[in-house]
Design an enzyme around this catalytic site. Structure first.
Site, PDB file in Angstrom:
ATOM      1  N   CYS A   1       0.822  -1.219   0.000  1.00 42.49           N
ATOM      2  CA  CYS A   1       0.000   0.000   0.000  1.00 42.49           C
ATOM      3  C   CYS A   1       0.857   1.270   0.000  1.00 42.49           C
ATOM      4  O   CYS A   1       1.521   1.552  -0.985  1.00 42.49           O
ATOM      5  CB  CYS A   1      -0.984  -0.037   1.171  1.00 42.49           C
TER       6      CYS A   1
ATOM      7  N   HIS B   1      -3.973  -5.208   0.080  1.00 47.69           N
ATOM      8  CA  HIS B   1      -3.596  -5.728   1.398  1.00 47.69           C
ATOM      9  C   HIS B   1      -3.628  -7.257   1.436  1.00 47.69           C
ATOM     10  O   HIS B   1      -4.690  -7.853   1.656  1.00 47.69           O
ATOM     11  CB  HIS B   1      -4.541  -5.178   2.477  1.00 47.69           C
TER      12      HIS B   1
ATOM     13  N   GLU C   1      -2.551  -9.056   3.769  1.00 44.76           N
ATOM     14  CA  GLU C   1      -2.865  -9.467   5.147  1.00 44.76           C
ATOM     15  C   GLU C   1      -4.353  -9.331   5.443  1.00 44.76           C
ATOM     16  O   GLU C   1      -4.835  -9.792   6.478  1.00 44.76           O
ATOM     17  CB  GLU C   1      -2.053  -8.642   6.152  1.00 44.76           C
TER      18      GLU C   1
END
Length: 357
Positions: free
Chosen positions: A247, A332, A334
């Protein structure tokens, strides 16, 4: 208590005050996620922004504090259609109403969030004010709203002191530019020892610890504002240490190597954004939260080449660096909240570190 959301174009929404009753001016953005409102509230990437949730009912499973992505909530304000009065979840420890009050976040409910989102999509992200003052002067308020800009949010959200999350595997230096907890957790679950550093840490300090790899985290605000951090990221690029960036970290690495970024009309925020791997042609559903993107036209093909693209609008979603053990993604992997499709990227990073030794 009545509350008002006033946009810089003069549009006014009237609803009910939730959370704190203090007045706030902020950048208004929308998130399309159907779940994960606590993770959204505690994502440092929302610092300097007020979040509109497009899903009409928020708070129905309460507050599960172990799901928080940082120690506190970061948005300036919170805007919903309806707050659930009675949460139903065996893990719930509190209501979202109480959480907003505890975190001193002002908000408004009872407005047409779909209509608000349509305005932001058509006219672009804009500033706004949340207030309980019914006697506002619209002309004066709009003048104040237009003056607002998001500034200094990376240093406001980063850790103040370095710390270590123990692990028996590879040693990873995580530059915290406003990192979500799940980035370090995803590395730690794969055995990594994670050394977390403040965003303004000199590259020499990080490299002196001889890490096996470096992670550049997500974070809030305009990437081009972070001139000093970009200078240190350039030094990290020039080292031979494997690097994975997510990001804001993806944007900072691009800026450090000569590319440019630009502000998107209304950004990507939600858990259902399709991204295509340009090498394999496979499409992954991703979690995203960003208002800026890397301008592919400014890339030096001898430095970096596009690796992922947004299927919806064709914007860049990732880069592979030529002759370097460096890859970066705009989305993202995660997640939290969101799909786990891209968790394999952490495994790729682990392999990169193993092969680099």
């Amino acid at each position: 208590m009545k509350a008002y959301l006033i946009l810089e174009d003069g549009t006014v929404f009237k609803g009910t005050s939730i959370g704190s009753t203090r007045e706030v001016i902020s950048e208004i953005v929308f998130n399309t996620s159907m779940t994960g409102y606590l993770e959204v509230l505690t994502d440092p990437s929302y610092a300097g922004q007020a979040v509109v949730m497009t899903y009409p009912l928020i708070g129905n499973y309460g507050i599960c504090r172990e799901d928080m992505e940082s120690k506190k909530a970061w948005p300036d304000g919170y805007i919903v259609r309806e707050l659930s009065r009675i949460p139903s979840n065996f893990r719930s420890g509190d209501t979202i109403q109480n959480f907003l009050k505890e975190q001193d976040i002002p908000g408004i409910s009872g407005i047409d969030t779909r209509a608000l989102t349509k305005i932001l999509r058509e006219k672009g992200t804009m500033n706004g004010m949340i207030t309980t003052n019914a006697d506002y002067d619209l002309e004066e308020v709009i003048s104040r709203i237009k003056e607002y800009s998001v500034k200094g949010v990376v240093m406001a959200t980063t850790t103040k002191e370095p710390y270590v999350i123990p692990g028996e595997g590879k040693k990873v230096a995580l530059l915290d530019c406003g990192a979500k907890n799940n980035i370090a957790r995803s590395l730690n679950e794969r055995g990594c020892q994670v050394m977390v550093y403040p965003a303004d840490t000199p590259a020499e300090v990080i490299l002196k610890e001889n890490p096996d790899g470096i992670m550049l985290s997500n974070g809030p605000g305009d990437p081009e504002e972070n001139v000093d951090i970009i200078r240190e990221v350039k030094k990290l690029y020039e080292s031979d240490v494997p690097i994975f960036a997510i990001c804001l970290g993806h944007q900072l690495m691009a800026l450090a190597t000569g590319a440019k970024t630009y502000k998107l009309k209304y950004g990507h925020r939600g858990g259902n954004h399709p991204v295509k791997d340009l090498e394999t042609g496979r499409v992954y559903i991703s979690s995203q939260n960003h208002g800026y993107a890397v301008d592919e036209k400014t890339l030096d093909p001898n430095v970096a080449v596009p690796a992922f693209v947004n299927v919806n609008d064709g914007t860049n979603e990732g880069l592979k660096y030529v002759g370097k053990n460096i890859f970066t993604v705009q989305y993202h992997p995660e997640a939290c909240p969101g799909p786990q499709d891209s968790g394999y990227l952490f495994d790729r990073f682990i392999r990169m570190m193993e092969e680099g030794k």
